[in-house]
Design a protein around this motif. Structure first.
Motif, short mmCIF file in Angstrom:
data_model
loop_
_atom_site.label_atom_id
_atom_site.label_comp_id
_atom_site.label_asym_id
_atom_site.label_seq_id
_atom_site.Cartn_x
_atom_site.Cartn_y
_atom_site.Cartn_z
N THR A 62 0.69 -1.45 0.09
CA THR A 62 0.00 -0.12 -0.13
C THR A 62 0.77 1.33 -0.28
O THR A 62 0.21 2.39 0.11
CB THR A 62 -0.91 0.08 1.31
OG1 THR A 62 -0.13 0.09 2.33
CG2 THR A 62 -1.79 -1.24 1.33
N VAL A 63 2.41 1.22 -0.29
CA VAL A 63 2.73 2.16 -0.49
C VAL A 63 3.52 2.27 -2.18
O VAL A 63 3.95 1.65 -2.58
CB VAL A 63 4.46 2.97 0.91
CG1 VAL A 63 3.69 2.18 1.83
CG2 VAL A 63 4.87 1.13 0.55
N GLY A 64 3.70 3.96 -1.98
CA GLY A 64 4.51 3.91 -3.57
C GLY A 64 5.24 4.72 -3.58
O GLY A 64 5.23 5.78 -2.79
N LEU A 65 6.39 5.00 -5.00
CA LEU A 65 6.74 6.12 -4.71
C LEU A 65 7.09 6.39 -6.60
O LEU A 65 7.21 6.26 -7.66
CB LEU A 65 8.47 6.32 -4.51
CG LEU A 65 9.16 7.31 -4.27
CD1 LEU A 65 9.24 8.16 -3.13
CD2 LEU A 65 11.73 6.80 -4.41
N TRP A 66 6.82 8.31 -6.64
CA TRP A 66 6.43 8.50 -7.87
C TRP A 66 8.06 9.32 -8.29
O TRP A 66 8.11 9.97 -7.26
CB TRP A 66 5.23 8.84 -8.15
CG TRP A 66 4.27 8.74 -8.94
CD1 TRP A 66 4.09 8.23 -10.42
CD2 TRP A 66 3.64 7.47 -7.80
NE1 TRP A 66 2.68 7.51 -10.59
CE2 TRP A 66 2.82 6.47 -8.90
CE3 TRP A 66 3.91 7.18 -6.73
CZ2 TRP A 66 1.40 5.49 -8.54
CZ3 TRP A 66 2.54 6.45 -5.98
CH2 TRP A 66 1.21 5.36 -7.31
N SER A 67 8.51 9.20 -9.29
CA SER A 67 10.10 10.29 -9.42
C SER A 67 10.08 10.65 -10.45
O SER A 67 9.33 9.83 -11.53
CB SER A 67 10.81 8.86 -9.10
OG SER A 67 12.51 9.93 -9.36
N LYS A 68 10.26 11.49 -10.64
CA LYS A 68 10.95 12.12 -12.16
C LYS A 68 12.68 11.73 -12.67
O LYS A 68 12.59 11.83 -13.66
CB LYS A 68 11.12 14.23 -11.54
CG LYS A 68 10.11 14.72 -11.26
CD LYS A 68 10.67 16.04 -11.73
CE LYS A 68 9.14 16.96 -11.40
NZ LYS A 68 8.62 18.43 -11.49
N HIS A 69 12.60 11.21 -11.65
CA HIS A 69 14.39 10.19 -11.90
C HIS A 69 14.51 8.86 -11.86
O HIS A 69 13.11 8.20 -11.17
CB HIS A 69 15.40 10.69 -10.22
CG HIS A 69 15.54 12.21 -10.92
ND1 HIS A 69 16.21 12.88 -11.02
CD2 HIS A 69 14.75 13.14 -8.98
CE1 HIS A 69 15.89 14.24 -10.84
NE2 HIS A 69 15.17 13.74 -9.07
N PRO A 70 15.10 8.20 -12.64
CA PRO A 70 14.71 6.54 -13.10
C PRO A 70 15.65 6.20 -11.80
O PRO A 70 16.32 5.79 -10.18
CB PRO A 70 16.24 6.37 -14.11
CG PRO A 70 16.42 7.46 -14.55
CD PRO A 70 16.00 8.77 -13.51
N LEU A 71 14.89 4.17 -11.98
CA LEU A 71 14.56 4.25 -9.80
C LEU A 71 14.91 2.44 -10.32
O LEU A 71 14.91 2.52 -11.12
CB LEU A 71 12.63 3.80 -9.37
CG LEU A 71 12.38 4.81 -9.52
CD1 LEU A 71 10.41 4.64 -8.59
CD2 LEU A 71 12.41 6.09 -7.75
#
Length: 309
Positions: free
Chosen positions: A132-141
Motif C-alpha cells: 500500500t506504499v509507493g514512490l513516484w519520481s522524475k528520476h529513474p528507479l
C-alpha cells in the motif's frame, strides 16, 4: 531529550503521548505570561522565563526562515492519501502541481491506485509500488524491494514498506517509503507497541543500507520528538525549519508525516494544500552533500533512456 528522563514511558506510554504534542506546551507559557500581566507581578512575570527559554531551545529554530533552494537540492512530497479518499484524481493533480522531484504515497488501494498512476504519469514517468506504499519520481528507479516492517502481532497480509534506488543527476540515493502502524489514545494511555516495533525494524533496515545517502518518507504515526521513533531519529536528520503539522487535516495538531535523511540535510518542511485525505501533504527540501555516494559514477543519461517503471 530531557523529557525522556523526566516523564517515564513504562505505564501507558505517557512520555510518548506528551512528546506527540510537545510544541503545544508553549501555550502554557502564554497563559502564565497573561496571568502575570493581569496580576502586574514582577515575580510572576519572571517565573515563565525558564520554561520559555527551554521551549525556545527546543523549537525556536523551527520558526526561523528557510534559505533559498540551492543547486544540490532535492524537493520531495510525502502524503498519506487515505484509503477512504473519494477524489484520488484531484489529490494526484494537487500533488503533481507542486512540481517536486519525488512523491511518496501511503494507503494506496485499488481502484484508486490506478487513478494515481494515470494522473501522475505525465510528470512522474517512474514509479514503484509495494503493498500500500509507493514512490513516484522524475528520476529513474532501480533495485526496488519490499521492506518487512510488519509487527509480529499482525497476522493478516500487511505490506507497508519499500526501498528503491533513485538515480538523480548527482548520483544514486536510497529512498525508503514506510507507513508505520497507527497508535490509539485510550484511558490507559497511548497504545503504540506495534508502531514502536515497526519503527525498530525500519531502523535496522536503514542501518544496514549500503548506500551512504538515505531518504525516508512516510506516515510514521509519530512526531520526531516521540521516543518511539528513536530507532529512526537517532540515525537520521530531521527538518531544520518548519513545524508542518499534518494531522488531522481539519485541525492539524501534530506532524506524523515525516521526511528524514542520512548523509543529507532536511532544510525545511511545510504543508501543502489539503486534498481528499485526512492528512495534509508535506513537502521538504533536501540538500545533498558532496561527500556522499553522489560521486558521478552513475551514467544518468543511460538511466534516463531506460524503460519507464
Amino acid at each position: 531529550m530531557a523529557f525522556h528522563a523526566a516523564v517515564p514511558n513504562s505505564a501507558g506510554h505517557v512520555g510518548s503521548l506528551l512528546e506527540a504534542f510537545l510544541p503545544w506546551c508553549g501555550l502554557v507559557i502564554v497563559v502564565l505570561l497573561a496571568l502575570a500581566l493581569l496580576r502586574r507581578s514582577v515575580t510572576a512575570l519572571v517565573a515563565p522565563l525558564l520554561p520559555m527559554a527551554v521551549w525556545a531551545h527546543l523549537f525556536g529554530r523551527l520558526l526561523l526562515p528557510g534559505t533559498e533552494p540551492g543547486p544540490h537540492d532535492l524537493v520531495v512530497v510525502q502524503h498519506n492519501v487515505s484509503d477512504e479518499n473519494t477524489d484520488p484524481v484531484g489529490t494526484a493533480r494537487t500533488l503533481a502541481a507542486a512540481e517536486r522531484d519525488l512523491i511518496a504515497l501511503e494507503e494506496l488501494v485499488p481502484p484508486a491506485l490506478a487513478e494515481y498512476a494515470r494522473t501522475l504519469a505525465p510528470k512522474y514517468p517512474h514509479h514503484v509500488v509495494q503493498g500500500t506504499v509507493g514512490l513516484w519520481s522524475k528520476h529513474p528507479l532501480t533495485g526496488t524491494r519490499p521492506v518487512d516492517i510488519k509487527p509480529r502481532g499482525i497476522t493478516e497480509p500487511w505490506s507497508r514498506g519499500l526501498r528503491t534506488t533513485v538515480h538523480t543527476q548527482r548520483g544514486a540515493i536510497a529512498v525508503y517509503v514506510a507507513h508505520l502502524p497507527s497508535v490509539r489514545v485510550r484511558a490507559s494511555g497511548l497504545a503504540s507497541s506495534w508502531r514502536d516495533e515497526s519503527a525498530g525494524l525500519l531502523g535496522k533496515a536503514v542501518a544496514a543500507e549500503q548506500l551512504k545517502t538515505v531518504l525516508l518518507l512516510g506516515d510514521l504515526n509519530g512526531t520526531v520528538d516521540d521516543r518511539g521513533l528513536a530507532p529512526l531519529t537517532s540515525r537520521m536528520n530531521t527538518a531544520e525549519r518548519g513545524f508542518a503539522f499534518s494531522f488531522p487535516a481539519a485541525f492539524p495538531m501534530a506532524r506524523i508525516d515525516q521526511v528524514m535523511a542520512r548523509s543529507a540535510t532536511v532544510r525545511q518542511i511545510r504543508t501543502l494544500s489539503s486534498t481528499g485525505s485526512d492528512h495534509l501533504p508535506v513537502t521538504a527540501r533536501i540538500t545533498l552533500t558532496s561527500s556522499s555516494d553522489l560521486d558521478g559514477r552513475v551514467n544518468y543519461s543511460v538511466l534516463k533512456a531506460m524503460p519507464r517503471s
